[in-house]
Design a protein around this motif. Structure first.
Motif, PDB file in Angstrom:
ATOM      1  N   ASP A 273      50.620 -13.727 -28.849  1.00 35.98           N
ATOM      2  CA  ASP A 273      51.806 -14.453 -28.386  1.00 35.98           C
ATOM      3  C   ASP A 273      52.881 -13.530 -27.822  1.00 35.98           C
ATOM      4  OD1 ASP A 273      51.040 -17.067 -28.716  1.00 35.98           O
ATOM      5  OD2 ASP A 273      52.708 -17.594 -30.008  1.00 35.98           O
ATOM      6  N   THR A 274      52.535 -12.274 -27.590  1.00 38.74           N
ATOM      7  CA  THR A 274      53.496 -11.318 -27.045  1.00 38.74           C
ATOM      8  C   THR A 274      54.128 -11.788 -25.736  1.00 38.74           C
ATOM      9  OG1 THR A 274      52.389  -9.470 -28.140  1.00 38.74           O
ATOM     10  CG2 THR A 274      53.812  -8.938 -26.286  1.00 38.74           C
ATOM     11  N   PRO A 275      53.373 -12.369 -24.787  1.00 39.81           N
ATOM     12  CA  PRO A 275      54.020 -12.812 -23.540  1.00 39.81           C
ATOM     13  C   PRO A 275      55.159 -13.799 -23.770  1.00 39.81           C
ATOM     14  CG  PRO A 275      51.634 -12.784 -23.270  1.00 39.81           C
ATOM     15  CD  PRO A 275      51.907 -12.560 -24.727  1.00 39.81           C
ATOM     16  N   PHE A 276      54.987 -14.721 -24.711  1.00 42.13           N
ATOM     17  CA  PHE A 276      56.059 -15.665 -25.024  1.00 42.13           C
ATOM     18  C   PHE A 276      57.234 -14.953 -25.708  1.00 42.13           C
ATOM     19  CE2 PHE A 276      52.384 -18.739 -25.329  1.00 42.13           C
ATOM     20  CZ  PHE A 276      52.677 -19.389 -24.149  1.00 42.13           C
ATOM     21  N   TYR A 277      56.915 -14.057 -26.606  1.00 42.38           N
ATOM     22  CA  TYR A 277      57.945 -13.358 -27.380  1.00 42.38           C
ATOM     23  C   TYR A 277      58.858 -12.544 -26.463  1.00 42.38           C
ATOM     24  CZ  TYR A 277      59.963 -10.802 -31.331  1.00 42.38           C
ATOM     25  OH  TYR A 277      60.830 -10.269 -32.260  1.00 42.38           O
ATOM     26  N   GLU A 278      58.239 -11.804 -25.561  1.00 45.22           N
ATOM     27  CA  GLU A 278      59.010 -10.904 -24.712  1.00 45.22           C
ATOM     28  C   GLU A 278      59.788 -11.642 -23.628  1.00 45.22           C
ATOM     29  OE1 GLU A 278      56.186  -8.029 -23.358  1.00 45.22           O
ATOM     30  OE2 GLU A 278      56.261  -6.869 -25.238  1.00 45.22           O
ATOM     31  N   ALA A 279      59.385 -12.858 -23.301  1.00 45.27           N
ATOM     32  CA  ALA A 279      60.041 -13.635 -22.249  1.00 45.27           C
ATOM     33  C   ALA A 279      60.823 -14.821 -22.809  1.00 45.27           C
ATOM     34  CB  ALA A 279      59.008 -14.122 -21.238  1.00 45.27           C
ATOM     35  N   ALA A 280      61.177 -14.771 -24.081  1.00 48.22           N
ATOM     36  CA  ALA A 280      61.805 -15.929 -24.729  1.00 48.22           C
ATOM     37  C   ALA A 280      63.081 -16.362 -24.018  1.00 48.22           C
ATOM     38  CB  ALA A 280      62.091 -15.604 -26.196  1.00 48.22           C
ATOM     39  N   ALA A 281      63.952 -15.426 -23.693  1.00 43.87           N
ATOM     40  CA  ALA A 281      65.222 -15.788 -23.065  1.00 43.87           C
ATOM     41  C   ALA A 281      64.993 -16.417 -21.690  1.00 43.87           C
ATOM     42  CB  ALA A 281      66.119 -14.563 -22.942  1.00 43.87           C
ATOM     43  N   ASP A 282      64.089 -15.857 -20.904  1.00 42.27           N
ATOM     44  CA  ASP A 282      63.795 -16.422 -19.583  1.00 42.27           C
ATOM     45  C   ASP A 282      63.187 -17.810 -19.704  1.00 42.27           C
ATOM     46  OD1 ASP A 282      64.746 -14.165 -18.317  1.00 42.27           O
ATOM     47  OD2 ASP A 282      62.758 -13.257 -18.066  1.00 42.27           O
ATOM     48  N   ASN A 283      62.284 -17.991 -20.663  1.00 37.19           N
ATOM     49  CA  ASN A 283      61.660 -19.301 -20.849  1.00 37.19           C
ATOM     50  C   ASN A 283      62.683 -20.342 -21.299  1.00 37.19           C
ATOM     51  OD1 ASN A 283      59.170 -18.282 -20.107  1.00 37.19           O
ATOM     52  ND2 ASN A 283      58.537 -17.843 -22.206  1.00 37.19           N
ATOM     53  N   ALA A 284      63.595 -19.936 -22.167  1.00 38.84           N
ATOM     54  CA  ALA A 284      64.642 -20.862 -22.614  1.00 38.84           C
ATOM     55  C   ALA A 284      65.549 -21.250 -21.454  1.00 38.84           C
ATOM     56  CB  ALA A 284      65.447 -20.225 -23.739  1.00 38.84           C
ATOM     57  N   ALA A 285      65.845 -20.300 -20.582  1.00 35.13           N
ATOM     58  CA  ALA A 285      66.743 -20.569 -19.453  1.00 35.13           C
ATOM     59  C   ALA A 285      66.184 -21.653 -18.542  1.00 35.13           C
ATOM     60  CB  ALA A 285      66.993 -19.282 -18.679  1.00 35.13           C
ATOM     61  N   ARG A 286      64.861 -21.744 -18.452  1.00 34.79           N
ATOM     62  CA  ARG A 286      64.255 -22.786 -17.617  1.00 34.79           C
ATOM     63  C   ARG A 286      64.548 -24.184 -18.167  1.00 34.79           C
ATOM     64  NH1 ARG A 286      59.916 -18.866 -17.834  1.00 34.79           N
ATOM     65  NH2 ARG A 286      59.800 -17.739 -15.847  1.00 34.79           N
ATOM     66  N   TRP A 287      64.879 -24.256 -19.436  1.00 35.07           N
ATOM     67  CA  TRP A 287      65.258 -25.519 -20.075  1.00 35.07           C
ATOM     68  C   TRP A 287      66.773 -25.666 -20.164  1.00 35.07           C
ATOM     69  CZ3 TRP A 287      61.890 -29.010 -22.995  1.00 35.07           C
ATOM     70  CH2 TRP A 287      60.536 -28.710 -22.844  1.00 35.07           C
ATOM     71  N   GLY A 288      67.498 -24.741 -19.538  1.00 37.74           N
ATOM     72  CA  GLY A 288      68.948 -24.776 -19.599  1.00 37.74           C
ATOM     73  C   GLY A 288      69.510 -24.322 -20.923  1.00 37.74           C
ATOM     74  N   ILE A 289      68.753 -23.531 -21.663  1.00 38.33           N
ATOM     75  CA  ILE A 289      69.166 -23.069 -22.989  1.00 38.33           C
ATOM     76  C   ILE A 289      69.370 -21.558 -22.939  1.00 38.33           C
ATOM     77  CG2 ILE A 289      68.466 -22.828 -25.402  1.00 38.33           C
ATOM     78  CD1 ILE A 289      66.794 -25.410 -24.993  1.00 38.33           C
ATOM     79  N   ARG A 290      70.485 -21.106 -23.481  1.00 40.14           N
ATOM     80  CA  ARG A 290      70.766 -19.678 -23.505  1.00 40.14           C
ATOM     81  C   ARG A 290      70.493 -19.112 -24.897  1.00 40.14           C
ATOM     82  NH1 ARG A 290      74.292 -15.960 -25.007  1.00 40.14           N
ATOM     83  NH2 ARG A 290      74.718 -14.180 -23.628  1.00 40.14           N
ATOM     84  N   LEU A 291      69.741 -18.029 -24.938  1.00 39.70           N
ATOM     85  CA  LEU A 291      69.530 -17.319 -26.200  1.00 39.70           C
ATOM     86  C   LEU A 291      69.313 -15.844 -25.925  1.00 39.70           C
ATOM     87  CD1 LEU A 291      66.221 -16.629 -26.476  1.00 39.70           C
ATOM     88  CD2 LEU A 291      66.137 -19.048 -27.021  1.00 39.70           C
ATOM     89  N   ASP A 292      69.496 -15.048 -26.946  1.00 35.21           N
ATOM     90  CA  ASP A 292      69.241 -13.609 -26.848  1.00 35.21           C
ATOM     91  C   ASP A 292      67.769 -13.348 -27.102  1.00 35.21           C
ATOM     92  OD1 ASP A 292      71.926 -13.074 -26.414  1.00 35.21           O
ATOM     93  OD2 ASP A 292      72.343 -12.789 -28.549  1.00 35.21           O
ATOM     94  N   ASN A 293      67.188 -12.501 -26.272  1.00 38.27           N
ATOM     95  CA  ASN A 293      65.789 -12.154 -26.490  1.00 38.27           C
ATOM     96  C   ASN A 293      65.655 -11.444 -27.841  1.00 38.27           C
ATOM     97  OD1 ASN A 293      63.723 -12.816 -24.538  1.00 38.27           O
ATOM     98  ND2 ASN A 293      62.990 -10.717 -24.844  1.00 38.27           N
ATOM     99  N   PRO A 294      64.601 -11.746 -28.594  1.00 39.82           N
ATOM    100  CA  PRO A 294      64.439 -11.077 -29.895  1.00 39.82           C
ATOM    101  C   PRO A 294      64.102  -9.602 -29.727  1.00 39.82           C
ATOM    102  CG  PRO A 294      62.501 -12.387 -29.372  1.00 39.82           C
ATOM    103  CD  PRO A 294      63.519 -12.701 -28.316  1.00 39.82           C
ATOM    104  N   PRO A 295      64.471  -8.789 -30.696  1.00 39.85           N
ATOM    105  CA  PRO A 295      64.079  -7.376 -30.655  1.00 39.85           C
ATOM    106  C   PRO A 295      62.572  -7.248 -30.832  1.00 39.85           C
ATOM    107  CG  PRO A 295      65.013  -7.904 -32.782  1.00 39.85           C
ATOM    108  CD  PRO A 295      65.198  -9.124 -31.926  1.00 39.85           C
ATOM    109  N   PRO A 296      62.008  -6.080 -30.550  1.00 35.76           N
ATOM    110  CA  PRO A 296      60.554  -5.920 -30.667  1.00 35.76           C
ATOM    111  C   PRO A 296      60.049  -6.288 -32.061  1.00 35.76           C
ATOM    112  CG  PRO A 296      61.509  -4.044 -29.530  1.00 35.76           C
ATOM    113  CD  PRO A 296      62.659  -4.853 -30.043  1.00 35.76           C
ATOM    114  N   ALA A 297      58.916  -6.983 -32.084  1.00 31.87           N
ATOM    115  CA  ALA A 297      58.275  -7.300 -33.362  1.00 31.87           C
ATOM    116  C   ALA A 297      57.784  -6.005 -34.004  1.00 31.87           C
ATOM    117  CB  ALA A 297      57.133  -8.270 -33.150  1.00 31.87           C
ATOM    118  N   THR A 298      57.722  -6.008 -35.317  1.00 33.62           N
ATOM    119  CA  THR A 298      57.372  -4.776 -36.036  1.00 33.62           C
ATOM    120  C   THR A 298      55.983  -4.815 -36.663  1.00 33.62           C
ATOM    121  OG1 THR A 298      58.501  -5.653 -37.994  1.00 33.62           O
ATOM    122  CG2 THR A 298      59.769  -4.209 -36.548  1.00 33.62           C
TER     123      THR A 298
END
Length: 216
Positions: free
Chosen positions: A85-110
């Motif tokens: 699921d890395t592609p979704f994780y790394e693009a979370a902010a961009d994907n949310a923006a397509r729905w008109g939602i603003r969020l901060d991208n999460p830091p790298p998973a550990t």
């Protein structure tokens, strides 16, 4: 074994369920799918009397990871997710923006989670089941009479299989697998109300095989 406390915290514009698991004996807690409202989630952790130990992710769609940045800024804890699921994780902010939602991208998973592994909270162990279909790296956390199902299984329904990287046939296989859990297993879904495997076998057409995911 000590009591495990479970709290449902429904957050964000898509009404996503974050699950707070707290173990009073060890005074440790985890947040599963912190999708939004980081301050509210942290307040719930504090109210539990436990210390946040980790973040566990069933999958990495933006509505399930949108609160991670805020949580980790305040409490720098490990983040566990499936690598598929890395592609979704790394693009979370961009994907949310397509729905008109603003969020901060999460830091790298550990940490990576995978089929056959397990997660530990105090004395409580949860097995990791890889249940793809809604997302390629979707997992469920199963243990202690609970199935934290994310967006695979809902009360009366299932997660979508018409989104990017969905796999309807894999979803069908994942549902058949979840159907093998004991009927009394309590299902903690990513959206909506809790249910049990028994209730879904009796009433959910997708779990009892009367209907199939779109495209399967």
């Amino acid at each position: 074994m000590s009591e495990l406390r479970v709290q449902q915290l429904t957050v964000g514009p898509l009404e996503e369920n974050c699950w707070l698991l707290a173990d009073p004996a060890s005074r440790r807690a985890v947040l599963v799918d912190p999708g939004d409202e980081a301050d509210r989630l942290l307040a719930a952790v504090d109210a539990s009397g436990c210390v946040l130990d980790a973040i566990w992710l069933t999958h990495c769609h933006f509505d399930h990871v949108g609160g991670i940045a805020g949580v980790v800024r305040a409490r720098p804890v490990p983040i566990h997710r499936h690598i598929a699921d890395t592609p979704f994780y790394e693009a979370a902010a961009d994907n949310a923006a397509r729905w008109g939602i603003r969020l901060d991208n999460p830091p790298p998973a550990t940490h990576d989670v995978m089929e056959g592994g397990s997660m530990q909270l105090g004395e409580h162990r949860f097995d990791i089941w890889h249940v793809p279909g809604h997302a390629p790296g979707h997992v469920a956390f199963v243990g202690h009479g609970l199935c934290i199902s994310g967006d695979v299984l809902f009360a009366g329904s299932i997660g979508r299989t018409d989104l990017p990287l969905c796999d309807p046939r894999a979803m069908q296989t994942s549902l058949l697998r979840l159907a093998t859990l004991p009927p009394e297993t309590r299902v903690l879904p990513g959206h909506g109300v809790t249910t049990t495997i028994g209730q879904e076998l009796a009433s959910n057409p997708f779990l009892r095989g009367a209907a199939r995911p779109i495209g399967a």
